[in-house]
Design a protein around this motif. Structure first.
Motif, PDB file in Angstrom:
ATOM      1  N   TRP A  44      14.904  -4.655 -10.988  1.00 47.51           N
ATOM      2  CA  TRP A  44      13.587  -5.611 -10.807  1.00 47.51           C
ATOM      3  C   TRP A  44      13.749  -5.829  -9.386  1.00 47.51           C
ATOM      4  O   TRP A  44      14.611  -6.156  -8.493  1.00 47.51           O
ATOM      5  N   HIS A  45      12.533  -6.042  -8.706  1.00 50.77           N
ATOM      6  CA  HIS A  45      12.442  -6.885  -7.495  1.00 50.77           C
ATOM      7  C   HIS A  45      13.045  -5.831  -5.956  1.00 50.77           C
ATOM      8  O   HIS A  45      13.017  -6.328  -5.450  1.00 50.77           O
ATOM      9  N   GLY A  46      12.398  -4.795  -5.953  1.00 56.93           N
ATOM     10  CA  GLY A  46      13.726  -3.281  -5.408  1.00 56.93           C
ATOM     11  C   GLY A  46      12.161  -3.225  -4.947  1.00 56.93           C
ATOM     12  O   GLY A  46      11.432  -3.881  -3.956  1.00 56.93           O
ATOM     13  N   SER A  47      12.269  -1.709  -3.880  1.00 54.50           N
ATOM     14  CA  SER A  47      10.793  -1.498  -2.913  1.00 54.50           C
ATOM     15  C   SER A  47      10.408   0.150  -3.806  1.00 54.50           C
ATOM     16  O   SER A  47       9.493   0.467  -2.924  1.00 54.50           O
ATOM     17  N   ILE A  48      10.413   0.177  -5.146  1.00 59.50           N
ATOM     18  CA  ILE A  48       9.567   1.331  -5.566  1.00 59.50           C
ATOM     19  C   ILE A  48       8.760   0.676  -6.822  1.00 59.50           C
ATOM     20  O   ILE A  48       8.874  -0.081  -7.734  1.00 59.50           O
ATOM     21  N   PRO A  49       7.293   1.138  -6.067  1.00 61.68           N
ATOM     22  CA  PRO A  49       6.391   0.515  -6.611  1.00 61.68           C
ATOM     23  C   PRO A  49       6.271   0.991  -7.762  1.00 61.68           C
ATOM     24  O   PRO A  49       6.283   1.509  -8.190  1.00 61.68           O
ATOM     25  N   TRP A  50       5.680  -0.044  -9.095  1.00 61.31           N
ATOM     26  CA  TRP A  50       5.817   0.372 -10.683  1.00 61.31           C
ATOM     27  C   TRP A  50       4.240  -0.539 -10.998  1.00 61.31           C
ATOM     28  O   TRP A  50       3.370  -1.271 -10.685  1.00 61.31           O
ATOM     29  N   ILE A  51       3.650   0.911 -11.355  1.00 62.30           N
ATOM     30  CA  ILE A  51       2.257   0.537 -12.249  1.00 62.30           C
ATOM     31  C   ILE A  51       2.214   1.037 -13.419  1.00 62.30           C
ATOM     32  O   ILE A  51       3.036   0.918 -14.479  1.00 62.30           O
ATOM     33  N   SER A  52       1.568  -0.494 -14.323  1.00 65.66           N
ATOM     34  CA  SER A  52       1.414  -0.501 -15.415  1.00 65.66           C
ATOM     35  C   SER A  52      -0.085  -0.728 -15.322  1.00 65.66           C
ATOM     36  O   SER A  52      -1.100  -0.633 -14.795  1.00 65.66           O
ATOM     37  N   SER A  58      -7.331   1.223  -8.512  1.00 68.75           N
ATOM     38  CA  SER A  58      -7.344   1.984  -7.823  1.00 68.75           C
ATOM     39  C   SER A  58      -7.181   3.782  -7.374  1.00 68.75           C
ATOM     40  O   SER A  58      -6.683   3.845  -8.404  1.00 68.75           O
ATOM     41  N   PHE A  59      -8.292   3.464  -7.062  1.00 65.99           N
ATOM     42  CA  PHE A  59      -8.341   5.384  -7.053  1.00 65.99           C
ATOM     43  C   PHE A  59      -7.549   5.968  -5.990  1.00 65.99           C
ATOM     44  O   PHE A  59      -6.539   6.784  -6.640  1.00 65.99           O
ATOM     45  N   ALA A  60      -6.262   5.704  -5.235  1.00 62.93           N
ATOM     46  CA  ALA A  60      -5.567   5.797  -4.801  1.00 62.93           C
ATOM     47  C   ALA A  60      -4.399   4.971  -4.254  1.00 62.93           C
ATOM     48  O   ALA A  60      -4.571   3.632  -4.921  1.00 62.93           O
ATOM     49  N   ILE A  61      -3.660   5.556  -5.662  1.00 59.50           N
ATOM     50  CA  ILE A  61      -2.114   4.783  -6.288  1.00 59.50           C
ATOM     51  C   ILE A  61      -1.549   4.994  -5.194  1.00 59.50           C
ATOM     52  O   ILE A  61      -0.438   5.658  -4.877  1.00 59.50           O
ATOM     53  N   SER A  62      -0.816   4.344  -4.247  1.00 58.48           N
ATOM     54  CA  SER A  62       0.525   3.754  -2.779  1.00 58.48           C
ATOM     55  C   SER A  62       1.490   2.656  -3.393  1.00 58.48           C
ATOM     56  O   SER A  62       2.700   2.686  -2.776  1.00 58.48           O
ATOM     57  N   THR A  63       1.030   1.962  -4.270  1.00 57.83           N
ATOM     58  CA  THR A  63       2.009   0.688  -4.351  1.00 57.83           C
ATOM     59  C   THR A  63       1.843   0.095  -5.632  1.00 57.83           C
ATOM     60  O   THR A  63       0.677  -0.241  -6.041  1.00 57.83           O
ATOM     61  N   SER A  64       2.396  -1.188  -5.382  1.00 57.37           N
ATOM     62  CA  SER A  64       2.063  -2.110  -6.867  1.00 57.37           C
ATOM     63  C   SER A  64       2.024  -3.738  -6.228  1.00 57.37           C
ATOM     64  O   SER A  64       2.824  -3.974  -5.213  1.00 57.37           O
ATOM     65  N   ASP A  65       1.397  -4.837  -7.388  1.00 55.32           N
ATOM     66  CA  ASP A  65       2.130  -5.912  -7.059  1.00 55.32           C
ATOM     67  C   ASP A  65       3.943  -6.754  -7.728  1.00 55.32           C
ATOM     68  O   ASP A  65       4.641  -7.051  -7.875  1.00 55.32           O
ATOM     69  N   GLN A  66       4.178  -4.953  -8.308  1.00 55.20           N
ATOM     70  CA  GLN A  66       5.759  -5.221  -9.527  1.00 55.20           C
ATOM     71  C   GLN A  66       6.439  -3.524  -7.998  1.00 55.20           C
ATOM     72  O   GLN A  66       5.839  -3.067  -8.132  1.00 55.20           O
ATOM     73  N   PHE A  67       7.890  -4.380  -7.957  1.00 62.88           N
ATOM     74  CA  PHE A  67       8.809  -2.951  -7.647  1.00 62.88           C
ATOM     75  C   PHE A  67      10.076  -3.729  -8.569  1.00 62.88           C
ATOM     76  O   PHE A  67      10.060  -3.489  -8.536  1.00 62.88           O
ATOM     77  N   LEU A  68      10.960  -1.971  -8.428  1.00 62.80           N
ATOM     78  CA  LEU A  68      11.989  -1.540  -9.067  1.00 62.80           C
ATOM     79  C   LEU A  68      12.520  -0.733  -8.801  1.00 62.80           C
ATOM     80  O   LEU A  68      12.179  -0.350  -7.188  1.00 62.80           O
ATOM     81  N   VAL A 107       5.420   7.010  -6.855  1.00 57.96           N
ATOM     82  CA  VAL A 107       5.327   5.139  -7.256  1.00 57.96           C
ATOM     83  C   VAL A 107       5.584   5.835  -8.947  1.00 57.96           C
ATOM     84  O   VAL A 107       6.345   6.948  -9.827  1.00 57.96           O
ATOM     85  N   ALA A 108       6.914   4.683  -9.280  1.00 59.07           N
ATOM     86  CA  ALA A 108       7.415   4.532 -10.712  1.00 59.07           C
ATOM     87  C   ALA A 108       5.719   4.539 -11.806  1.00 59.07           C
ATOM     88  O   ALA A 108       4.969   3.732 -11.680  1.00 59.07           O
ATOM     89  N   PHE A 109       5.977   4.260 -13.081  1.00 54.21           N
ATOM     90  CA  PHE A 109       5.211   4.024 -13.831  1.00 54.21           C
ATOM     91  C   PHE A 109       5.612   3.928 -15.100  1.00 54.21           C
ATOM     92  O   PHE A 109       6.730   3.820 -15.365  1.00 54.21           O
ATOM     93  N   ASN A 110       4.678   2.913 -16.512  1.00 57.12           N
ATOM     94  CA  ASN A 110       5.100   2.793 -17.497  1.00 57.12           C
ATOM     95  C   ASN A 110       4.894   3.254 -18.634  1.00 57.12           C
ATOM     96  O   ASN A 110       4.070   4.552 -18.339  1.00 57.12           O
TER      97      ASN A 110
END
Length: 187
Positions: A44-52, A58-68, A107-110
């Protein structure tokens, strides 16, 4: 009732003759995500946005409040490529809304989210708008999981009817809807 020239009757109603009636599954490949162990801080706390489900808003996804970190992706998540459409398939939000968005930067995702990767002939933005426009019909497919989370069965979504204009028309529709959204946001 006689149809106007240039239109045809289908099981979902009257559509233009050059449109196809297919299914979402026929024009997409699917990926499942995952969650690396929360007890390993290296993931965790890396630079890759993780989507849950809670960050797919949002319609356009490029970031998150959680990162891997890269090791976090390797240890349990997956990367959704640009152009993929993320769709929430499990979560309490499904009792009220369908959450979908198009990946504009990988992005990464769960595991509660599926990545639908459009095949040739299907525009990503069109698919995203189509899914969001079909919200009331898709919400009827939501069932309950044991912990009261809503579940959207992937087989039902793969078999969901897809109205498919020509690729050029899909792009034109997506552009018009994007312009309308931008105007609404500016107001």
């Amino acid at each position: 009732m006689e149809l106007k020239p240039g239109y045809k009757q289908t099981e979902v109603g009257v559509i233009p003759e050059d449109w196809k009636l297919s299914t979402i599954g026929a024009y997409t490949n699917w990926m499942s995500g995952g969650t690396p162990s929360r007890s390993n801080d290296e993931f965790w706390h890396g630079s890759i946005p993780w989507i849950s489900g809670s960050t797919l808003k949002s319609f356009a996804i490029s970031t998150s409040d959680q990162f891997l970190s890269e090791s976090g992706v390797m240890a349990g998540s997956k990367m959704a490529p640009s152009g993929a459409v993320l769709l929430l398939v499990r979560g309490s939000a499904l009792h009220n809304e369908i959450r979908a968005g198009m990946v504009v930067s990988p992005v990464a995702f769960n595991q509660d989210v599926k990545a639908l990767i459009p095949l040739s002939g299907l525009d990503s933005r069109y698919l995203t708008f189509f899914i969001l426009a079909m919200e009331s019909d898709l919400l009827k497919l939501v069932s309950l999981a044991g912990n009261s989370a809503g579940v959207l069965d992937t087989e039902l979504i793969k078999n969901f009817k897809l109205l498919l204009p020509t690729k050029a028309e899909q792009t034109a529709i997506a552009n018009a809807l994007s312009d309308a959204d931008a105007l609404i946001q500016s107001l």
